[in-house]
Scaffold this motif. Sequence first.
Motif, short mmCIF file in Angstrom:
data_model
loop_
_atom_site.label_atom_id
_atom_site.label_comp_id
_atom_site.label_asym_id
_atom_site.label_seq_id
_atom_site.Cartn_x
_atom_site.Cartn_y
_atom_site.Cartn_z
N VAL A 46 3.12 -11.58 -2.57
CA VAL A 46 1.97 -10.82 -1.87
C VAL A 46 0.83 -11.95 -1.50
O VAL A 46 0.32 -11.94 -0.11
N GLU A 47 0.64 -13.05 -2.13
CA GLU A 47 -0.15 -14.28 -1.96
C GLU A 47 0.36 -14.87 -0.46
O GLU A 47 -0.55 -15.45 0.19
N ALA A 48 1.54 -14.90 -0.46
CA ALA A 48 2.24 -15.54 0.70
C ALA A 48 1.91 -14.72 1.97
O ALA A 48 1.83 -15.23 3.13
N LEU A 49 1.59 -13.42 1.59
CA LEU A 49 1.25 -12.69 3.16
C LEU A 49 -0.13 -12.69 3.13
O LEU A 49 -0.76 -12.14 4.30
N GLY A 50 -0.89 -13.49 2.32
CA GLY A 50 -2.25 -13.38 2.62
C GLY A 50 -3.11 -12.38 2.08
O GLY A 50 -4.16 -12.00 2.36
N ALA A 51 -2.78 -11.68 0.72
CA ALA A 51 -3.47 -10.57 0.29
C ALA A 51 -3.45 -10.47 -1.25
O ALA A 51 -2.85 -11.68 -1.90
N THR A 52 -4.12 -9.74 -1.91
CA THR A 52 -4.08 -9.60 -3.25
C THR A 52 -3.18 -8.66 -3.92
O THR A 52 -3.09 -7.76 -3.08
N LEU A 53 -2.55 -8.58 -5.06
CA LEU A 53 -1.78 -7.83 -5.66
C LEU A 53 -2.41 -6.37 -5.83
O LEU A 53 -1.94 -5.42 -5.53
N THR A 54 -3.58 -6.48 -6.10
CA THR A 54 -4.44 -5.33 -6.44
C THR A 54 -4.69 -4.38 -5.12
O THR A 54 -4.60 -3.28 -5.22
N ASP A 55 -5.15 -5.16 -4.16
CA ASP A 55 -5.27 -4.44 -2.94
C ASP A 55 -4.04 -3.79 -2.48
O ASP A 55 -4.08 -2.73 -1.92
N VAL A 56 -3.00 -4.62 -2.66
CA VAL A 56 -1.52 -4.09 -2.13
C VAL A 56 -1.20 -2.68 -2.81
O VAL A 56 -0.81 -1.70 -2.43
N ARG A 57 -1.38 -2.78 -4.18
CA ARG A 57 -0.78 -1.69 -5.13
C ARG A 57 -1.85 -0.50 -4.94
O ARG A 57 -1.31 0.64 -4.87
N VAL A 58 -3.17 -0.84 -4.70
CA VAL A 58 -4.05 0.43 -4.65
C VAL A 58 -3.88 1.26 -3.12
O VAL A 58 -3.54 2.31 -3.19
N VAL A 59 -3.56 0.41 -2.09
CA VAL A 59 -3.48 0.91 -0.82
C VAL A 59 -2.15 1.67 -0.70
O VAL A 59 -1.90 2.91 -0.19
N THR A 60 -0.96 0.97 -1.45
CA THR A 60 0.21 1.69 -1.28
C THR A 60 0.24 2.90 -2.33
O THR A 60 1.02 3.90 -1.88
N ALA A 61 -0.47 2.97 -3.39
CA ALA A 61 -0.31 3.99 -4.22
C ALA A 61 -1.08 5.08 -3.49
O ALA A 61 -0.58 6.51 -3.59
N VAL A 62 -2.23 4.78 -2.92
CA VAL A 62 -2.96 6.15 -2.33
C VAL A 62 -2.06 6.84 -1.25
O VAL A 62 -1.94 7.75 -0.98
N MET A 63 -1.56 6.00 -0.51
CA MET A 63 -0.61 6.21 0.79
C MET A 63 0.68 7.29 0.32
O MET A 63 0.86 8.01 0.76
N ILE A 64 1.25 6.87 -0.72
CA ILE A 64 2.13 7.45 -1.41
C ILE A 64 1.76 8.80 -1.94
O ILE A 64 2.70 9.82 -1.83
N VAL A 65 0.79 8.78 -2.68
CA VAL A 65 0.17 10.07 -3.22
C VAL A 65 0.05 11.19 -1.87
O VAL A 65 0.21 12.22 -1.90
N LEU A 66 -0.81 10.63 -0.90
CA LEU A 66 -1.03 11.41 0.28
C LEU A 66 0.20 11.74 1.07
O LEU A 66 0.52 12.90 1.54
N MET A 67 1.41 10.95 1.06
CA MET A 67 2.49 11.48 1.69
C MET A 67 3.18 12.46 0.90
O MET A 67 3.67 13.31 1.48
N SER A 68 3.20 12.37 -0.33
CA SER A 68 3.86 13.36 -1.25
C SER A 68 3.03 14.69 -1.10
O SER A 68 3.72 15.68 -1.13
N ALA A 69 1.66 14.67 -1.20
CA ALA A 69 1.03 15.53 -1.08
C ALA A 69 0.93 16.46 0.33
O ALA A 69 1.00 17.75 0.25
N SER A 70 1.32 15.74 1.22
CA SER A 70 1.43 16.38 2.65
C SER A 70 2.65 17.14 2.74
O SER A 70 2.60 18.26 3.28
N GLN A 71 3.84 16.39 2.08
CA GLN A 71 4.90 17.07 2.09
C GLN A 71 5.08 18.49 1.06
O GLN A 71 5.75 19.41 1.48
N PHE A 72 4.41 18.60 0.12
CA PHE A 72 4.29 19.70 -0.87
C PHE A 72 3.34 20.63 -0.06
O PHE A 72 3.95 21.67 -0.16
N PHE A 73 2.45 20.46 0.59
CA PHE A 73 1.86 21.19 1.33
C PHE A 73 2.41 22.09 2.48
O PHE A 73 2.39 23.05 2.73
#
Length: 432
Positions: free
Chosen positions: A165-192
């Motif tokens: 993650v640091e090689a891509l110029g980001a922090t691990l916290t930012d990556v995991r927060v953004v990916t977690a939110v997007m995964i939740v939205l993706m699953s919620a939209s599929q359920f709805f």
Amino acid sequence: MDTIASLFSFITWPVSWVIVQFHKVYGAIFGPDTGWAWGLSIVSLVILIRICLIPLFVKQIKATRAMQTLQPEMKKIQERYKNDKQRQSEEMMKLYKETGTNPLSSCLPILAQSPFFFALYHVLNGIATGKTIGVIDDQLLASARQAHIFGAPLAAKFMDGQAKVEALGATLTDVRVVTAVMIVLMSASQFFTQRQLMTKNVDTTVKTPFMQQQKMLMYVFPVIFAVFGINFPVGVLVYWLTTNVWTMGQQMYVIRNNPTPGSKAQAAYLERLYKHVTHHGKARKRSERTIIKAIVAKGRDRNEFERKFINGLNKAGLAAQADGSVIRSETQAAVQTEDGTPTTTAGTPKRQQPKRQPKSKRQSGTTTPGGTASTASSSASPSSSPTSLSKSDEPEDAQPGAAKKPGSGTRSKAQSGQRKGGPQRPKSPSKK
């Protein structure tokens, strides 16, 4: 996943070319190295693919409805040949052939999207590993590696380590927060999306195993997306989230304007259609005429909502035609005269029931409006002949052959032990 993606490498070049063309447009607006330029390029790729897949989506809807219609027949075949699987399969194939139904048609949009999905995964994986792929050269590769969406690089994954993650110029916290939110939205939209299909656009009058399968998928699909989502790059999550949102909106449009017969969505649609047609006096849109034409063609096979719609039109003085048009029905409409008297369209006043007189007036012999004189006044003439109410000088037994007139005011009561009307039995002599 990399092995699967490599199988679709033949489509990697077209996918990368489309992304680069959109990137040129958005890069001129937001800057070539921004996450907006690359993120919107991926979103535009999804929209372009889904527009091309609209004919397949229409086929999917028709195939799904055809499968729902065939569920009772399929259940009968399964019960009849439950001990003979080969005969069961033959009868199923025969049923599909007779009705022109293909079970795989409902999976066409997903199958058609799969090559683009894995090709995009292959492109983003190349960006993450620093490899040029397709039409993405070294300059575009460097630009894509600098692009971040809310602080997360396009090629970063939830399961990536700190060093990557640091090689891509980001922090691990930012990556995991953004990916977690997007995964939740993706699953919620599929359920709805699946829940919307089950609760609004399913024929509630037919209970089949197909409905149970769809209900199970409503809970299984979001879990699958959540499990696999942690291994998807951010760019792929953007792609899949956009796909789910597009599917949800597309399905909402179809449910609203072309619902499944017998579903709650059809009841709401026919209610809106009834208000629109009665307001304008006709069906103005081609889609409305198509729905009305299908309802009229069903005849006695109409469901509850369709019968209610046709009866409502008749009561409003309208008639649905076989071609889907709606015209004024002269035999059904009712108009009023100037004085407020309800009449039919032919102008004949409706027959009204006369008012019933109170009991005191009927007994006192008063005349009703438009009626005849009372009984007391009609019988007061001195020249009237004696009626049966006048007493005779001789007793009744002394008049042989005289029959009692009906309605004479006195009724003979049968004595105990005697029959009413007809010859009487002689009493048996009492034994002393």
